[in-house]
Structure formats: C-alpha cells, structure tokens
Design a protein around this motif. Structure first.
Motif, short mmCIF file in Angstrom:
data_model
loop_
_atom_site.label_atom_id
_atom_site.label_comp_id
_atom_site.label_asym_id
_atom_site.label_seq_id
_atom_site.Cartn_x
_atom_site.Cartn_y
_atom_site.Cartn_z
N THR B 200 7.70 6.68 -0.15
CA THR B 200 6.38 7.19 -0.55
C THR B 200 6.49 8.69 -0.87
O THR B 200 5.96 9.17 -1.87
N ARG B 201 7.18 9.39 -0.01
CA ARG B 201 7.32 10.84 -0.23
C ARG B 201 8.02 11.11 -1.56
O ARG B 201 7.57 11.93 -2.37
N ALA B 202 9.13 10.40 -1.78
CA ALA B 202 9.90 10.64 -3.00
C ALA B 202 9.06 10.32 -4.24
O ALA B 202 9.04 11.08 -5.22
N LYS B 233 -1.83 6.00 -6.57
CA LYS B 233 -1.87 4.81 -7.43
C LYS B 233 -0.69 4.81 -8.41
O LYS B 233 -0.10 3.78 -8.70
N ASN B 234 -0.37 5.98 -8.91
CA ASN B 234 0.73 6.06 -9.88
C ASN B 234 2.11 6.02 -9.21
O ASN B 234 3.11 5.75 -9.86
N ALA B 235 2.12 6.27 -7.91
CA ALA B 235 3.40 6.18 -7.18
C ALA B 235 3.58 4.82 -6.52
O ALA B 235 4.57 4.59 -5.83
N ALA B 236 2.62 3.94 -6.77
CA ALA B 236 2.56 2.70 -5.97
C ALA B 236 3.69 1.70 -6.26
O ALA B 236 4.08 0.95 -5.38
N ALA B 299 4.39 -12.15 -4.96
CA ALA B 299 3.21 -11.34 -4.67
C ALA B 299 3.44 -9.90 -5.11
O ALA B 299 2.54 -9.26 -5.68
N VAL B 300 4.63 -9.39 -4.88
CA VAL B 300 4.95 -8.01 -5.29
C VAL B 300 4.83 -7.87 -6.81
O VAL B 300 4.23 -6.91 -7.32
N ASP B 301 5.36 -8.86 -7.53
CA ASP B 301 5.27 -8.82 -9.00
C ASP B 301 3.82 -8.81 -9.46
O ASP B 301 3.47 -8.12 -10.43
N LEU B 302 3.00 -9.57 -8.76
CA LEU B 302 1.59 -9.64 -9.16
C LEU B 302 0.86 -8.33 -8.84
O LEU B 302 -0.03 -7.90 -9.57
N VAL B 303 1.24 -7.73 -7.73
CA VAL B 303 0.61 -6.46 -7.36
C VAL B 303 0.96 -5.37 -8.38
O VAL B 303 0.15 -4.49 -8.66
N TYR B 304 2.16 -5.46 -8.97
CA TYR B 304 2.54 -4.49 -10.01
C TYR B 304 1.47 -4.43 -11.10
O TYR B 304 1.10 -3.36 -11.58
N VAL B 305 0.99 -5.61 -11.48
CA VAL B 305 0.01 -5.68 -12.56
C VAL B 305 -1.27 -4.95 -12.17
O VAL B 305 -1.91 -4.28 -12.98
N LEU B 306 -1.61 -5.09 -10.89
CA LEU B 306 -2.85 -4.46 -10.43
C LEU B 306 -2.72 -2.94 -10.39
O LEU B 306 -3.66 -2.22 -10.72
N VAL B 307 -1.55 -2.45 -9.97
CA VAL B 307 -1.43 -1.00 -9.80
C VAL B 307 -0.95 -0.29 -11.07
O VAL B 307 -1.11 0.91 -11.20
N ASP B 308 -0.36 -1.03 -11.98
CA ASP B 308 0.13 -0.40 -13.20
C ASP B 308 -0.24 -1.29 -14.40
O ASP B 308 0.47 -2.26 -14.70
N PRO B 309 -1.33 -0.96 -15.08
CA PRO B 309 -1.81 -1.81 -16.18
C PRO B 309 -0.80 -1.93 -17.32
O PRO B 309 -0.92 -2.82 -18.15
N ARG B 310 0.21 -1.05 -17.33
CA ARG B 310 1.20 -1.15 -18.42
C ARG B 310 2.10 -2.37 -18.25
O ARG B 310 2.74 -2.82 -19.18
N ILE B 311 2.16 -2.87 -17.02
CA ILE B 311 3.05 -4.02 -16.77
C ILE B 311 2.34 -5.31 -17.16
O ILE B 311 1.20 -5.57 -16.77
#
Lengths: 533, 313
Positions: B200-202, B233-236, B299-311
């Motif tokens: 998270t820090r990085a 959100k952008n680091a998610a 689930a992780v792949d699906l969460v990508y869509v939620l946090v990054d609309p570009r995916i």
C-alpha cells in the motif's frame, strides 16, 4: 476517525476483553463441574478397538465397552462381565456365565450371543486370540447368559487373554456390530461400558465426547485398573485433541483443561512449579525403547554384528536423549521384560551393561564387516524415535560402520519397515520404536519378542531357542514354571539379539488439583475420578 | 459481466482437473502406508497386508484414479480411511473455524494495513513512516508460532482476557465466537498486515506523485479525500492483487495457527491426514483449497473492474 473516537473504540475493545469476553454463554456452573476435560496422548482418529490397535483407541474404548475379564493392578485377570466360569478337568472346555442385568447403551440386554460374536472377531486379530482360534473346536452360546469355548488342546492363559489390557482387548459389542469383518471398521459405537460415546459430537482430530451411562451395572469390588467397580463421578468427559504440547501446557495452567495424559518431559518443570497442578508418573509399567535390526540382510544377518551393536550401546545415552536429565524417568534394562514386574530378569543380559566401543570394533572385525551401509530409517516427527535414531547413528559411526541415515516421518517408517526387499531396493536395515511396558510383561502381548522368522515382527528374527522358551511359558502350569521359561527366553533373545533394547523409560501425567482420584496405570482410568468446582 | 463470470467459472474446471490428477499422483508415489498406521505397532505384516487389501489400496493406480474421479463427479469426495466418515462431512465440520479465522484475520489485516500504508506514504521519510515499516519488517520476519505463543502468554495466561485455545461456533453467539478468534486472528494477521502495508505504501507513494493529486491539492481538496478517494482508489490494483495472493499465505498460516490455538479447522485436518496418509481426506481438502484459491483469483479480477474502469474483460 478522529483520535477521540479511536481511543473510545480501543477502550471498548479492551473492556470487552477484560470482562472475560463478550458474555460467553458458558455452560452453567453445575454442568461445568460435571464435565472433565482431558487431553489424550494422540488423536482419536478411529473408534474400532479391534480394527485399529492404537493405544489411544484402546484407552477410549475402555470407557465405552466392557470386557469379560479385566486385569487389576497386580496384573491378575479378574471377573468383569463374567459372573462365573468353569473349565473341564482336561482343560479343553471353558464355560462362561455372564452377569445378569447388563445392558448395552441402546437398552438391549447383553447376551451370550453378543459375547460369542465379539470373541470371534477379537480372536481373529489378537495374537493370543489367534492362538486360541488355532486350537478352537467350538465357540457357542449355550443359553442367554452362558457360552462355551471348547478347544483341541488346553490353553492355561485363557483368562489372561480375555482380561489383558494389551490392544486389542476383548471388548464385548452387540452381536450385529461384532459380526463386522475384523478387517473392516465398525460403524456403530454401542457398548455396555460406563460411558456412552457421543458420535454426533465427534470431530476426529479435535474432540471426542463421552456421557455417563446411567444404566451401567458396576461391580461391587473396589476399582482396580480394568477390574472391579467402574463408578463414574462425572457426567461428561471431553477428549480435546491438542497437537501442540505448549498449548496443552498453557491450557492446563489456565484451567481450560483438567487432565493432560502425556506432558513432554521438557515442560514438566513448568507444571511442577504450579501449586494448582499435580504431576505424577502416568504408567508405572512405563515403556521399553527399542531398535529393530533386519535379520534378512547384511550386515545384521550375522549375529556377531548384532552383538557388536549391543556391546557398544549405552542405554543411558538413549534414555537421556529421550527423557532429559530427570533420573526418575528411566532405568537401565539389560533384558526384555518390564522392570519391576514378576518376570523381569537380567539373566543373559550382561552384554547390555558393557557399552564398550573398543570391544564392539573387535567384534565387528571378527565378524568380517565390510563397510556395508546400514540403512537406518528414522521417523523425525516422533520425539522418541528421533532421539533414539540420532544416538544410534552416532554410535554406529563411532563403531566404524557406514550409516545411510534416512530421515523421514512415522507414516513412511510404518510402510517401509514392512518391506522385505533389500535395503537398496526400498527395504531397510534398522528402525526405532518403543513398546508399552504393559506389552512386555510376558509373551502374552509381546509380538516384538517373537522370533519365528518370516512370521515374526518386523526384522524377522529367527531364534528357535527363543521360541521354545515362549512356548514353554504358554504351556506352563504354575508361576515357577513360567519364570523358568522366561529366564531361558531372555537368555536366548539376548544371545540371538532378537532386537536391541535401549532402556526403560517412564512419562508423567498432569492434572489440576480440582480433580481427585487420578491413578497410575497403563491407561487413564476415569472411574472414581471426581471434579470439584 | 455475467458471461465473464460464467466463462471464468467454467475455466476453473480444467484447472481443478489438473490439480486432481497432480494430487492423486503425488499421493500415489509418496512413501507411506495408511494400513500400517491403522494396524498399529504390534500388528503383524500379514495384518497390515489384509487391511491394505480391505481398503482397496492394493489395486492399480488407474482403477483407483478413475473411481475417485467418478466419485467426485457425483459430488462424493470419498470416505476417510481412518474415521470411516464421508470426507464432505469432515470438511463440513471444519470449514466454519477456518473460514472464520480467515475472515476475521482479513478484516483485521486490511483494516490495519491499508490505513497504515496510506499514512506511511503520506508521512514518507518521517518517524511515522519508519515506525510503520519497522513494524512491517518485524511482522513479516517473525514466525507465526512465535507470535502465537507470545500473545497467548500475555493476553491469555497473564491477563486472562482470552482463552488459550479452542473455538466457539458462531451459533453460540457473535461474542463468544469473536472472543475465541481474536488471538489467533491477530497472530495470523501480523504477517499479512506487513505485506499489505508495504505494498500500500509503495503504491500510494507512486500515486501521490501524480499530477492529478497535485491538481487536487491546488484546488483545495481535503487531505483525507485526497488520500482515501483520489489516492487510494488509484493505488488499489496492486493492493487488491496482494490481498488475493495473501489468501494463499492465510491458508498456509492457518495450518500453524490452528495447531498453536487448537482450533479444529481445515489446516489441522489436512496435516493430520498427511501424517496418517488418509488419502481421500488429503485429496478432498487440497481440491477445496485449490477451488477457493481459483475463486479468490476470480474475485480479484472482478474487483479490478470496479476500482479501475480502464480494465475490461
């Protein structure tokens, strides 16, 4: 969240913790008082005492199933489910009458047909049972309470066979259950013992629960090991499986459990320093450390090489590796029978008192040892086998032998030791184990001492003179004859090095002082144990 | 989206097939013999052989494998060699403690690690950052069992706040359930906190250096909003990835934690089964773990869509 909110939340969490938790709806005080929480030596992974012969299964089974006879603390078989017995003058026909009014946990009466089916199953698995089966003419129910066992030749050790505490014990089950093939596991756990097994609460590897059987008909004689009265003073016993000894230690100190069957000797000082906890020897019959040598293959096919190893070994080294510095926990054992019991003898055992590497080297040279590697298979997950294996590897190397040390787990040793293939093809030369002292009292339950070649226990020793002694004991008519037979057996077994005895060791048990009536014995006896609030 | 989920779920089938083949083959060639364990130390070689035959372990590999696959396809994971219980029953008995442990651990870990990582990035190169990262290094390098013993000694034996061992089912109430899980979950969470906090820090350090963050600051957006909305959100994506990877860590850590705290979970079940060579149980639990891991990745792949609309999938 600002700092104030954070501090309030933290304080709240702390108070919840400090108040003993979020109001755990603990069992009422009375119920807690009547529940005994016990940590057994191992996981109760199955519950068929004939199919599986592990000690932990036998120990749990002794609560649920009763036996026809039971040995007392003087090691004598006493009547238990049996009211009376008679034997014909020629010793060929035994007639047993059961006590009336005995009931199984399902409410059905215990009948002779149940005993007959149970003895038939037991005698297909137990070494003494197999001997009886081998000379059996007929095993039949005569009436509801009487059954007859007729033989082709006398078997003087009949009552000992039916009452011994070596696994498998002759537990009596309902006929429908006892008819299960002896090599197939039973599916119902109905006995006539003082506690009922609560199968629906059994989580193997975690917990096994027993509840008091109100209709148990106890004997009137004083309780003595597996004999006499079995009065349960608690309503419920929970066996809680704890694989980690440090957790069991903390749980006992914290009062979360009442009784711990086998604390590690390293942890015992912490228990002895706690005034709420009692610590005592668990089983006065203790254990016999051993290593088995494979008599089929070089170098241990030569008795001279086996003798060289016995000449070199120091039992003190082995015992200290197992029990540490506590001198109360071990004894040298220059013989094969349990020290302190009637058949113990050191006759012929001088070789085990020498501990001379120089002499051993000379014997090896004389035997023509050519550097053949010794494949020593050592289970690392069992502290006792690991400790012995380490000592042996060092010993053999100091003697000048080549050691192929195979560090593995007990499951692998269990399979590999059964292999009769040469060591290079998956067989073995040596493995370590230990035997309960209760099994080494006499040849009755002592498979490890048998020396009948291919039919013998792993290592397959072939020593006709040892077998002669064992046969003489089984046929002996009185104690003096038995003792004489076992002196010869001991001499012969040492002379042919049936196996290597590494010493006699004991272990502790520990319990909270709220328990009264905890006894010493070859298994944990729960009868007459009370629990205070 | 539904078709994506369906396609991904279906794609797990070949993965599970490979896992099944691998697990079965591995156990087949592994040394050890359950019959020897069952028979006990006093058993004769003949007894061991008869038990082995009774269990069907003397039959050829292919016959046993296809029988097992047939059982699985009909929803039956087989019967434990030792307990004579259906493997599904044994797993059902153990699922709740393990899932509870993983859930509470996850909540604690994410709840602590993400704010810690965000604050460490915000206060980069200050004593707060260094303290957080020192804690992370300590958490990552201290073995789970050491942490377990230490906190059990302090909070259970010395302070008496929590039990040393055991698990209370959720059916007995949230309070007792949580009370029995606090110490094991904190123990297990430490390593996980360390991992997530560092990532998270990085990720936050990189995001906080972006132009849009500078713009937000210039527009007078509040610090909290910059950090937790624009920044986090952008680091998610990497954070979510590492949380997913961490589930594997949790499964491994649960084995140790369940032993230290005597929790009757799946970790202990599989270890006991391995030691005894209870093949059906090992196969069943490993298949279950594999399935859970595949689902977590989904689930992780699906969460990508939620946090990054570009995916897009």
């Amino acid at each position: 969240m600002d700092r104030r909110v954070f501090l309030q939340a933290s304080l709240g969490a702390g108070l919840i913790g400090a108040s003993g938790g979020l109001a755990a709806p603990a069992i009422a005080q009375g119920a807690a008082k009547r529940t005994l929480k016990f940590v057994p030596q191992a996981n109760l992974a199955n519950f068929d005492p004939i199919w599986g012969t592990q000690y932990v299964v036998r120990n749990a089974a002794a609560l649920v199933w009763d036996t026809l006879y039971g040995v007392d603390e003087k090691l004598q078989p006493q009547r238990q489910m049996v009211e009376s017995e008679s034997v014909s003058d020629d010793g060929l026909v035994w007639t047993f009458k059961l006590r009336s009014g005995l009931k199984f946990h399902d409410g059905e009466p215990v009948l002779a047909k149940d005993a007959v089916a149970s003895m038939a199953r037991w005698s297909s698995r137990d070494p003494m049972g197999l001997m009886i089966k081998g000379i059996q003419n007929e095993l039949v129910a005569v009436d509801d309470l009487t059954f007859r066992w007729s033989l082709k030749k006398p078997y003087p050790k009949m009552l000992l066979a039916l009452g011994k505490n070596n696994a498998p014990c002759s537990f009596v089950m309902p006929e429908r259950i006892a008819k299960t093939d002896p090599f197939t596991q039973i599916k119902e756990y109905v006995g006539s013992g003082p506690m009922k097994f609560v199968a629906k609460e059994w989580v193997p590897g975690a917990i096994a629960v027993f509840e008091k059987f109100e209709d148990y008909k106890s004997r009137d004689e004083p309780s003595s090991w597996l004999a006499g009265a079995k009065r349960m003073m608690v309503d419920r016993i929970e066996w809680i499986i704890m694989p980690d000894p440090a957790t069991a230690l903390a749980a006992l100190q914290n009062g979360e459990i009442d009784w711990w069957e086998n604390p590690l000797s390293d942890l015992v000082p912490a228990l002895q320093g706690n005034s709420d906890i009692s610590v005592d020897i668990a089983d006065p019959l203790g254990n016999v450390g051993s290593f088995r040598m494979n008599h089929l293959y070089p170098p241990f096919d030569k008795v001279e090489v086996r003798k060289a190893v016995l000449t070199a070994l120091s039992q003190e080294d082995y015992m200290r590796a197992i029990v540490g510095s506590d001198d109360k926990l071990w004894k040298p054992m220059p013989g094969f029978f349990t020290p302190g019991t009637q058949f113990y003898t050191e006759q012929g055992g001088d070789i085990l008192k020498k501990a001379s590497i120089d002499e051993a080297k000379k014997l090896l040279e004389k035997a023509g040892y050519d550097g053949t590697p010794v494949t020593c298979v050592v289970a690392q997950d069992q502290p006792i086998t690991k400790a012995q294996g380490d000592v042996t590897a060092d010993l053999l190397r100091r003697m000048g032998m080549t050691v192929d040390f195979v560090a593995t787990d007990w499951g692998t040793v269990g399979a590999r030791r059964a292999s009769k293939k040469p060591p290079k093809e998956g067989g073995w030369n040596m493995f370590h184990t230990w035997h309960a002292g209760a099994d080494c009292l006499s040849p009755a339950g002592y498979n490890a001492l048998r020396a009948n070649g291919e039919k013998a226990w792993f290592g397959w020793p072939n020593s006709p003179k040892t077998e002669e002694g064992i046969t003489a004991w089984f046929e002996a008519a009185d104690l003096e004859a038995e003792k004489a037979a076992l002196v010869k057996t001991n001499e012969a077994a040492v002379d042919d090095v049936v196996y290597g005895v590494t010493g006699f060791f004991l272990s502790y048990q520990a319990w909270r002082n709220t328990l009264k009536g905890v006894k010493n014995g070859p298994l944990p006896f729960f009868w007459d144990v009370t629990k205070e609030a | 989206m539904t078709s994506v989920v369906l396609r991904r779920v279906l794609s797990t089938l070949p993965v599970m097939g490979v896992v099944a083949l691998f697990v079965f083959s591995l156990l087949y060639i592994a040394p050890g013999d359950p019959a020897a364990v069952i028979a006990g130390d006093q058993a004769s070689p003949e007894d061991v052989e008869r038990i082995r035959a009774g269990l069907g372990l003397d039959r050829p590999y292919l016959i046993r494998f296809f029988e097992w696959v047939g059982q699985i396809l009909s929803g039956d994971l087989g019967t434990s060699i030792f307990t004579n219980m259906p493997v599904t029953t044994m797993i059902a008995q153990r699922v709740e403690p393990t899932l509870s442990l993983m859930l509470v651990t996850l909540v604690i870990a994410v709840g602590v690690a993400v704010p810690m990582g965000v604050i460490a990035a915000w206060k980069a190169d200050t004593w707060i950052d260094r303290s957080a990262m020192a804690f992370a290094v300590l958490g990552f390098s201290t073995p789970v069992f050491v942490v377990g013993y230490l906190i059990a000694y302090l909070f259970a034996l010395k302070l008496g706040w929590f039990p040393v061992q055991g698990y209370q089912p959720l059916a007995r109430g949230v309070g007792p359930w949580l009370h029995s899980l606090i110490l094991p979950s904190v123990t297990l969470a430490l390593v996980y906190i360390a991992l997530i906090a560092r990532i998270t820090r990085a990720a936050m350090l990189e995001v906080l250096g972006q132009d849009y963050i500078r713009t937000a600051k210039a527009k007078g957006v509040g610090q909290r909003r910059i950090l937790f909305v624009h920044g986090l959100k952008n680091a998610a994506v990497p954070i979510v990835t590492v949380i997913g990877i961490g589930v594997a860590l949790l499964i491994g850590g649960a084995v140790v934690t369940e032993s230290v705290f005597a929790i009757p979970g799946l970790g202990r079940l599989v270890v006991d089964a391995i030691l005894r060579r209870d093949y059906p149980v090992i196969q069943g639990v490993v298949l279950l773990f594999s399935f859970v891991y595949v689902l977590v990745n989904l689930a992780v792949d699906l969460v990508y869509v939620l946090v990054d609309p570009r995916i897009r999938y």
